[in-house]
Scaffold this motif. Structure first.
Motif, PDB file in Angstrom:
ATOM      1  N   PHE A 173      11.134   2.721   3.288  1.00 39.27           N
ATOM      2  CA  PHE A 173      12.037   2.641   1.776  1.00 39.27           C
ATOM      3  C   PHE A 173      10.656   2.151   1.338  1.00 39.27           C
ATOM      4  N   PHE A 174       9.907   0.591   0.905  1.00 39.14           N
ATOM      5  CA  PHE A 174       8.503   0.365   0.192  1.00 39.14           C
ATOM      6  C   PHE A 174       7.570   0.835   0.958  1.00 39.14           C
ATOM      7  N   SER A 175       6.739   1.926   1.191  1.00 39.68           N
ATOM      8  CA  SER A 175       5.801   3.133   0.962  1.00 39.68           C
ATOM      9  C   SER A 175       4.442   2.062   0.220  1.00 39.68           C
ATOM     10  N   HIS A 176       3.718   1.344   1.684  1.00 39.63           N
ATOM     11  CA  HIS A 176       2.606   1.224   1.019  1.00 39.63           C
ATOM     12  C   HIS A 176       1.295   1.789   0.042  1.00 39.63           C
ATOM     13  N   ARG A 177       0.405   1.605  -0.743  1.00 37.41           N
ATOM     14  CA  ARG A 177      -0.438   2.222  -0.884  1.00 37.41           C
ATOM     15  C   ARG A 177      -1.695   1.310  -1.758  1.00 37.41           C
ATOM     16  N   ASP A 178      -2.430   1.985  -1.125  1.00 37.59           N
ATOM     17  CA  ASP A 178      -4.577   0.523  -0.983  1.00 37.59           C
ATOM     18  C   ASP A 178      -4.311   0.795  -2.687  1.00 37.59           C
ATOM     19  N   ALA A 179      -5.958  -0.059  -2.734  1.00 33.52           N
ATOM     20  CA  ALA A 179      -5.865  -0.017  -3.508  1.00 33.52           C
ATOM     21  C   ALA A 179      -7.047   1.468  -4.618  1.00 33.52           C
ATOM     22  N   PHE A 180      -6.538   2.565  -3.518  1.00 36.00           N
ATOM     23  CA  PHE A 180      -7.064   3.486  -4.055  1.00 36.00           C
ATOM     24  C   PHE A 180      -6.022   4.619  -4.575  1.00 36.00           C
ATOM     25  N   GLY A 181      -4.236   3.974  -4.587  1.00 36.49           N
ATOM     26  CA  GLY A 181      -3.922   4.691  -4.243  1.00 36.49           C
ATOM     27  C   GLY A 181      -2.929   5.712  -3.594  1.00 36.49           C
ATOM     28  N   GLN A 182      -3.941   5.321  -2.140  1.00 39.26           N
ATOM     29  CA  GLN A 182      -3.311   6.414  -1.018  1.00 39.26           C
ATOM     30  C   GLN A 182      -3.039   5.857   0.257  1.00 39.26           C
ATOM     31  N   TRP A 183      -2.334   6.786   0.767  1.00 41.56           N
ATOM     32  CA  TRP A 183      -0.590   5.967   1.664  1.00 41.56           C
ATOM     33  C   TRP A 183      -1.894   7.109   2.990  1.00 41.56           C
TER      34      TRP A 183
END
Length: 301
Positions: free
Chosen positions: A148-158
């Motif tokens: 549900f909560f999908s984390h993205r790093d500082a570069f917006g990557q999954w």
């Protein structure tokens, strides 16, 4: 509608509204990604329910490829006015003009993949911490890996291997600076659930979802609508067919299906018997075996 089905839809609705309210509670700058498709329209309906009688406390964001169906844009503008919602638009053309992306060429050229850079730039520009989307796990195998909560790093990557556990409906929204979350309140819904909910709630949709006569060409097994953007190539024959769209996106990659379903009841019957997913007609998903996962790792919806 029987009581069991109504109870099932209420349970899904309650779950989605709970997640939407969690976003408003945990983040100062959330945004709702809006494509004009049925899932994002359901998301808008749920957001209105979640905060009624107050206004929706976050803006909507549409990433416009410049190749959207006119019916989609007209519906989007009417809905935003009805909801009294703030609409932000990120334009892929601006990313092209700035040299941030390079437009594809050739008969299968599409701007759909270019949306990723425009989306990430827009999220950074407005400092959004969480972006709600209407993606569902049943749509595609890469999306089945989402929380549900999908984390993205500082570069917006999954990174599908670096996601938080979600036990007992507890969602961890903690993040480092410049990181953000994509949030999917409809994760547990199916395409059939969505259509039954739309029918039950009497939600208005763009006319593209219902059968109509349209000139199309068949390209690599996909029926594409003939427009100023999509033109027949050598050897392609323009045909007039009764079609509708199961999913709505960029005209260059969104396939139509032959269908006589002209109302909600007929669409529900058609979806219930379908053996191909709604994204089965999306040409962009056929570019490689892992096309969606590759795009998601780069920051796609």
């Amino acid at each position: 509608m029987n009581s069991y089905l109504r109870s099932h839809l209420i349970q899904l609705e309650n779950e989605a509204i709970y997640v939407i309210r969690e976003i408003a509670a945990q983040f100062e700058r959330p945004v709702l990604l809006f494509s004009g498709g049925k899932d994002s329209i359901v998301m808008a309906h749920l957001a209105r329910k979640a905060f009624y009688p107050g206004k929706i406390p976050f803006p909507f964001l549409h990433i416009d490829t410049g190749h959207n169906f006119p019916e989609t844009l007209a519906f989007r503008d009417r809905l935003m006015k009805k909801l009294e919602a703030q609409l932000l638009v990120g334009y892929v053309q601006d990313s092209i003009d700035k040299g941030r992306v390079v437009e594809e060429t050739g008969p299968n050229a599409s701007r759909n993949g270019l949306q990723t850079v425009t989306l990430l730039d827009t999220l950074t520009e407005y400092k959004f911490e969480a972006a709600l989307g209407g993606a569902r796990r049943d749509e595609e195998k890469a999306r089945a890996k989402e929380r549900f909560f999908s984390h993205r790093d500082a570069f917006g990557q999954w990174d599908p291997k670096n996601q938080r556990p979600e036990l007992w409906n507890l969602y961890n929204g903690r993040k480092l600076p410049n990181e953000h979350f994509r949030v999917f309140p409809l994760s547990n819904w199916t395409e059939l659930d969505v259509w039954q909910y739309i029918y039950n709630e009497k939600i208005e949709l763009p006319s593209l979802y219902f059968s109509h006569q349209r000139e199309v060409i068949k390209r690599d097994g996909t029926l594409l609508a003939v427009t100023d953007i999509v033109r027949p190539q050598a050897g392609e024959m323009v045909e007039s067919k009764i079609v509708r769209f199961r999913t709505i996106g960029d005209m260059t990659c969104t396939g139509a299906v032959e269908s006589r379903a002209s109302n909600m009841e007929e669409i529900i019957q058609e979806v219930a018997s379908a053996r191909v997913t709604e994204r089965g007609g999306r040409a962009d998903d056929k570019r490689s075996e892992a096309a969606m996962e590759d795009r998601k790792r780069q920051g796609y919806f």
